[in-house]
Design a protein around this motif. Structure first.
Motif, PDB file in Angstrom:
ATOM      1  N   VAL A  96       0.884  -1.171   0.000  1.00  0.00           N
ATOM      2  CA  VAL A  96       0.000   0.000   0.000  1.00  0.00           C
ATOM      3  C   VAL A  96       0.920   1.218   0.000  1.00  0.00           C
ATOM      4  N   CYS A  97       0.532   2.262  -0.710  1.00  0.00           N
ATOM      5  CA  CYS A  97       1.369   3.471  -0.757  1.00  0.00           C
ATOM      6  C   CYS A  97       1.274   4.227   0.576  1.00  0.00           C
ATOM      7  N   ALA A  98       2.437   4.517   1.175  1.00  0.00           N
ATOM      8  CA  ALA A  98       2.478   5.267   2.435  1.00  0.00           C
ATOM      9  C   ALA A  98       3.863   5.896   2.569  1.00  0.00           C
ATOM     10  N   GLY A  99       4.033   6.687   3.622  1.00  0.00           N
ATOM     11  CA  GLY A  99       5.347   7.197   3.995  1.00  0.00           C
ATOM     12  C   GLY A  99       6.062   7.924   2.878  1.00  0.00           C
ATOM     13  N   SER A 100       7.346   7.572   2.691  1.00  0.00           N
ATOM     14  CA  SER A 100       8.174   8.334   1.748  1.00  0.00           C
ATOM     15  C   SER A 100       7.706   8.169   0.308  1.00  0.00           C
ATOM     16  N   MET A 101       7.097   7.029  -0.013  1.00  0.00           N
ATOM     17  CA  MET A 101       6.630   6.850  -1.396  1.00  0.00           C
ATOM     18  C   MET A 101       5.446   7.774  -1.689  1.00  0.00           C
ATOM     19  N   GLY A 110      -2.439   5.278   1.588  1.00  0.00           N
ATOM     20  CA  GLY A 110      -3.563   4.344   1.630  1.00  0.00           C
ATOM     21  C   GLY A 110      -3.948   3.825   0.259  1.00  0.00           C
ATOM     22  N   THR A 111      -3.337   4.386  -0.799  1.00  0.00           N
ATOM     23  CA  THR A 111      -3.627   3.893  -2.151  1.00  0.00           C
ATOM     24  C   THR A 111      -3.084   2.470  -2.291  1.00  0.00           C
ATOM     25  N   ARG A 112      -3.999   1.535  -2.598  1.00  0.00           N
ATOM     26  CA  ARG A 112      -3.593   0.114  -2.756  1.00  0.00           C
ATOM     27  C   ARG A 112      -2.795  -0.019  -4.037  1.00  0.00           C
ATOM     28  N   LEU A 113      -1.762  -0.830  -4.017  1.00  0.00           N
ATOM     29  CA  LEU A 113      -0.946  -1.043  -5.218  1.00  0.00           C
ATOM     30  C   LEU A 113      -1.382  -2.357  -5.866  1.00  0.00           C
ATOM     31  N   PRO A 114      -1.512  -2.370  -7.188  1.00  0.00           N
ATOM     32  CA  PRO A 114      -1.986  -3.594  -7.859  1.00  0.00           C
ATOM     33  C   PRO A 114      -1.035  -4.769  -7.692  1.00  0.00           C
ATOM     34  N   GLU A 115       0.251  -4.482  -7.464  1.00  0.00           N
ATOM     35  CA  GLU A 115       1.193  -5.530  -7.062  1.00  0.00           C
ATOM     36  C   GLU A 115       2.258  -4.891  -6.191  1.00  0.00           C
ATOM     37  N   PRO A 116       2.958  -5.706  -5.388  1.00  0.00           N
ATOM     38  CA  PRO A 116       3.943  -5.118  -4.477  1.00  0.00           C
ATOM     39  C   PRO A 116       5.055  -4.399  -5.232  1.00  0.00           C
ATOM     40  N   ILE A 117       5.518  -3.283  -4.657  1.00  0.00           N
ATOM     41  CA  ILE A 117       6.634  -2.523  -5.225  1.00  0.00           C
ATOM     42  C   ILE A 117       7.858  -2.701  -4.331  1.00  0.00           C
ATOM     43  N   PHE A 118       8.986  -3.001  -4.967  1.00  0.00           N
ATOM     44  CA  PHE A 118      10.251  -3.173  -4.254  1.00  0.00           C
ATOM     45  C   PHE A 118      11.097  -1.904  -4.403  1.00  0.00           C
TER      46      PHE A 118
END
Ligand code: TMP
Ligand code: ASP
Length: 240
Positions: A96-101, A110-118
């Motif tokens: 989920v998008c949070a913090g520094s991103m 709180g924006t859900r990501l369609p797949e995990p981001i590394f």
């Protein structure tokens, strides 16, 4: 195992030598820090709470086939770990998008990501842990191509184990940070998970209410920090 001299004092843990150079003792203190050590406090019971949550999570990861440096709990605040030569980068996976991103790209928290981001970050408080890419890591010699691949694979594999573990406890695993290294006893072998997995290094939101259960409670002055860490521990079944 005999406890010997202090080797290193981090922001929340102190590392001690033992009578065996292949093993170290990690002592979890009550100190908490944020913003690269700028905001500091002591929170009662933090050390023992994180020591026990970490032991439980590391055991789950190990049972799922992720090699970790964790050996066993020694007492309330201390665990025995394998001595490691650490790679100086931090590995973050976000569900989920949070913090520094959220801040960096102007995307709502709180924006859900369609797949995990590394993401990779250089481990340097002085430089505020800057985001780095594979080329920085390889060309500047912090890790090899093979180690970069292993860090990505292992960090995603941890997601596959921990996302359902927290989901079963009604908790969303929003993001987390991992650090890897080579055991000094096996310097040419595969990478092993080091450091810790505790609410200090991840974001955990209550799945129903969205309430923050992690170190953002300290960063954002939300209060009852350790009460919420302990709630996480008891919900996932960690003996506290
Ligand atoms: P960030 O949103 O600040 O980049 O952090 C992403 C996740 O990684 C969050 O759960 C906190 C964790 N993290 C640390 O624990 N220590 C660090 O130094 C960094 C950069 C992130
Ligand atoms: N772990 C870092 C610190 O303690 C960054 C953070 O958690 O905000 O300063």
């Amino acid at each position: 195992m005999e406890k010997r001299q202090e080797l290193y004092k981090g922001k929340a843990k102190t590392v001690y030598a033992t009578d065996d150079p292949a093993y170290l003792i990690m002592h979890y203190r009550d100190d908490v820090s944020a913003f690269d050590g700028v905001k500091l406090a002591k929170l009662d019971k933090k050390g023992e709470t994180n020591n026990k949550i970490n032991a439980y999570v590391m055991a789950k990861l190990s049972a799922a086939g992720v090699a970790t440096h964790f050996v066993r709990l020694l007492n309330e605040r201390e665990s025995l770990v394998k001595a490691m030569k650490m790679i100086p980068v931090e590995c973050v996976v976000r569900n989920v998008c949070a913090g520094s991103m959220a801040k960096r790209y102007g995307i709502a928290e709180g924006t859900r990501l369609p797949e995990p981001i590394f993401e990779f970050f250089l481990k340097s408080d002085a430089l505020h842990d800057p985001l780095v890419n594979d080329d920085h890591i390889r060309v500047l010699g912090w890790a090899s191509v093979d180690e970069i691949a292993q860090m990505k694979t292992l960090t995603h594999r941890v997601n596959a184990v921990l996302k359902p573990l927290f989901a079963d406890a009604g908790i969303d695993l929003v993001d987390y940070k991992l650090e890897f290294g080579h055991p000094v006893a096996d310097p040419d072998g595969p990478l092993v998970l080091g450091d810790e997995f505790t609410p200090d290094g991840c974001r955990l939101w209550d799945a129903k209410t969205g309430e923050k259960l992690d170190k953002d409670r300290f960063r954002r002055d939300l209060g009852s920090v350790i009460e919420h860490y302990r709630e996480v521990g008891s919900r996932i079944g960690a003996p506290l």
